[in-house]
Each structure stands twice: as structure tokens, then as C-alpha cells.
Design a protein around this motif. Sequence first.
Motif, PDB file in Angstrom:
ATOM      1  N   VAL A 251      35.499  38.752  36.202  1.00  0.00           N
ATOM      2  CA  VAL A 251      34.338  38.807  35.314  1.00  0.00           C
ATOM      3  C   VAL A 251      33.848  40.251  35.219  1.00  0.00           C
ATOM      4  N   ALA A 252      33.740  40.772  33.998  1.00  0.00           N
ATOM      5  CA  ALA A 252      33.331  42.163  33.793  1.00  0.00           C
ATOM      6  C   ALA A 252      31.904  42.406  34.275  1.00  0.00           C
ATOM      7  N   VAL A 253      31.707  43.562  34.910  1.00  0.00           N
ATOM      8  CA  VAL A 253      30.380  44.019  35.311  1.00  0.00           C
ATOM      9  C   VAL A 253      30.009  45.131  34.331  1.00  0.00           C
ATOM     10  N   PRO A 254      28.943  44.966  33.570  1.00  0.00           N
ATOM     11  CA  PRO A 254      28.576  45.986  32.581  1.00  0.00           C
ATOM     12  C   PRO A 254      28.346  47.350  33.220  1.00  0.00           C
ATOM     13  N   GLN A 255      28.928  48.375  32.621  1.00  0.00           N
ATOM     14  CA  GLN A 255      28.813  49.727  33.151  1.00  0.00           C
ATOM     15  C   GLN A 255      27.354  50.145  33.281  1.00  0.00           C
ATOM     16  N   GLY A 256      27.029  50.713  34.427  1.00  0.00           N
ATOM     17  CA  GLY A 256      25.686  51.209  34.668  1.00  0.00           C
ATOM     18  C   GLY A 256      24.701  50.159  35.150  1.00  0.00           C
ATOM     19  N   ARG A 257      25.082  48.893  35.081  1.00  0.00           N
ATOM     20  CA  ARG A 257      24.176  47.833  35.540  1.00  0.00           C
ATOM     21  C   ARG A 257      24.532  47.441  36.967  1.00  0.00           C
ATOM     22  N   PRO A 258      23.558  47.431  37.864  1.00  0.00           N
ATOM     23  CA  PRO A 258      23.852  47.042  39.236  1.00  0.00           C
ATOM     24  C   PRO A 258      24.272  45.580  39.309  1.00  0.00           C
ATOM     25  N   TYR A 259      25.130  45.281  40.255  1.00  0.00           N
ATOM     26  CA  TYR A 259      25.639  43.928  40.459  1.00  0.00           C
ATOM     27  C   TYR A 259      25.479  43.609  41.942  1.00  0.00           C
ATOM     28  N   LEU A 260      24.940  42.451  42.255  1.00  0.00           N
ATOM     29  CA  LEU A 260      24.800  42.011  43.639  1.00  0.00           C
ATOM     30  C   LEU A 260      25.071  40.522  43.697  1.00  0.00           C
ATOM     31  N   HIS A 261      26.044  40.139  44.527  1.00  0.00           N
ATOM     32  CA  HIS A 261      26.374  38.722  44.654  1.00  0.00           C
ATOM     33  C   HIS A 261      27.097  38.498  45.977  1.00  0.00           C
ATOM     34  N   LYS A 262      26.591  37.605  46.801  1.00  0.00           N
ATOM     35  CA  LYS A 262      27.210  37.201  48.060  1.00  0.00           C
ATOM     36  C   LYS A 262      27.646  38.382  48.919  1.00  0.00           C
ATOM     37  N   GLY A 263      26.756  39.349  49.107  1.00  0.00           N
ATOM     38  CA  GLY A 263      27.028  40.471  49.987  1.00  0.00           C
ATOM     39  C   GLY A 263      27.885  41.569  49.396  1.00  0.00           C
ATOM     40  N   LEU A 264      28.136  41.521  48.100  1.00  0.00           N
ATOM     41  CA  LEU A 264      28.917  42.557  47.420  1.00  0.00           C
ATOM     42  C   LEU A 264      28.038  43.221  46.373  1.00  0.00           C
ATOM     43  N   ALA A 265      27.977  44.555  46.417  1.00  0.00           N
ATOM     44  CA  ALA A 265      27.151  45.292  45.460  1.00  0.00           C
ATOM     45  C   ALA A 265      28.012  46.306  44.719  1.00  0.00           C
ATOM     46  N   VAL A 266      27.815  46.394  43.401  1.00  0.00           N
ATOM     47  CA  VAL A 266      28.473  47.401  42.576  1.00  0.00           C
ATOM     48  C   VAL A 266      27.372  48.250  41.962  1.00  0.00           C
ATOM     49  N   THR A 267      27.481  49.573  42.132  1.00  0.00           N
ATOM     50  CA  THR A 267      26.510  50.509  41.555  1.00  0.00           C
ATOM     51  C   THR A 267      27.261  51.669  40.909  1.00  0.00           C
TER      52      THR A 267
ATOM     53  N   VAL B  20      37.516  42.828  43.518  1.00  0.00           N
ATOM     54  CA  VAL B  20      36.971  43.837  42.641  1.00  0.00           C
ATOM     55  C   VAL B  20      38.135  44.617  42.056  1.00  0.00           C
ATOM     56  N   ALA B  21      38.119  44.816  40.756  1.00  0.00           N
ATOM     57  CA  ALA B  21      39.124  45.627  40.078  1.00  0.00           C
ATOM     58  C   ALA B  21      38.403  46.664  39.234  1.00  0.00           C
ATOM     59  N   ALA B  22      38.956  47.876  39.205  1.00  0.00           N
ATOM     60  CA  ALA B  22      38.341  48.944  38.423  1.00  0.00           C
ATOM     61  C   ALA B  22      39.410  49.749  37.718  1.00  0.00           C
ATOM     62  N   GLU B  23      39.140  50.068  36.477  1.00  0.00           N
ATOM     63  CA  GLU B  23      39.987  50.964  35.694  1.00  0.00           C
ATOM     64  C   GLU B  23      39.038  51.863  34.919  1.00  0.00           C
ATOM     65  N   GLY B  24      38.975  53.137  35.345  1.00  0.00           N
ATOM     66  CA  GLY B  24      37.970  54.023  34.768  1.00  0.00           C
ATOM     67  C   GLY B  24      36.597  53.507  35.145  1.00  0.00           C
ATOM     68  N   GLN B  25      35.726  53.348  34.173  1.00  0.00           N
ATOM     69  CA  GLN B  25      34.389  52.815  34.439  1.00  0.00           C
ATOM     70  C   GLN B  25      34.313  51.314  34.145  1.00  0.00           C
ATOM     71  N   ASN B  26      35.459  50.681  33.867  1.00  0.00           N
ATOM     72  CA  ASN B  26      35.503  49.235  33.639  1.00  0.00           C
ATOM     73  C   ASN B  26      35.722  48.535  34.978  1.00  0.00           C
ATOM     74  N   VAL B  27      34.741  47.751  35.389  1.00  0.00           N
ATOM     75  CA  VAL B  27      34.776  47.084  36.681  1.00  0.00           C
ATOM     76  C   VAL B  27      34.660  45.585  36.469  1.00  0.00           C
ATOM     77  N   SER B  28      35.445  44.821  37.253  1.00  0.00           N
ATOM     78  CA  SER B  28      35.309  43.371  37.208  1.00  0.00           C
ATOM     79  C   SER B  28      35.333  42.820  38.633  1.00  0.00           C
ATOM     80  N   VAL B  29      34.635  41.728  38.829  1.00  0.00           N
ATOM     81  CA  VAL B  29      34.583  41.030  40.104  1.00  0.00           C
ATOM     82  C   VAL B  29      35.076  39.622  39.846  1.00  0.00           C
TER      83      VAL B  29
END
Length: 101
Positions: free
Chosen positions: A13-29, A1-10
Motif C-alpha cells: 500500500v502506497a504511503v503518500p510522499q511527505g506524509r508521516p505513516y505510523l502503524h503497529k510499531g512502524l513509522a515512515v517519515t 516496506v519497499a522504496a523506490e526513490g521517494q515512492n514508499v509502500s508498506v
Amino acid sequence: VAAEGQNVSVNGVAVPQGRPYLHKGLAVTWPGEWVAVASSLGLRVAWDGQLAVTVTAEPELRRATWGLCGTYTEDPADDFVLPDGDIATFASAFGNAWKVP
């Protein structure tokens, strides 16, 4: 997981800001202005996108952690355990000992 400000990638691959992400036991909120990453291992890291970071561990991990997060024993005497098992006298020596290339 990498984050710069509100830009997050796993894994690049970018995770859209504000959208929850769940994959293989990892969650981004996005709780409020923060971004939080939780793992099924019982750890949660939250970041305000600037300076503040919080790390939360489940009680099951007591005495099972090591490194920059400490030993999770609530005993300040072992808060600065170095990779070789010694205790650092200063926070800077502790942080420097855990640097990775």
C-alpha cells in the motif's frame, strides 16, 4: 516496506510522499530529502532515494544484532560474521553469504 526513490509502500500500500505513516510499531517519515523507516524494535533505516543508506540501532540492541548490520559490539574483529559464525576475510564474501533468494 519497499522504496523506490521517494515512492514508499508498506505491505503493498502506497504511503503518500511527505506524509508521516505510523502503524503497529512502524513509522515512515521524510526528514528533508530522505525517507526514514523506524520500528518499535529500536532500528531506523534512512535512505536518500539514490545511494546513501544509514542504519541506526538503539543502545539496548548492543550485542543483540546479527547479519549485514553486524554484531553492534564496536569491535572490528567481528564485523564480518557469516551466517555459520565464521569470519569473512573480504567484504564481498560477507555480503554474498547473506544474500537471500
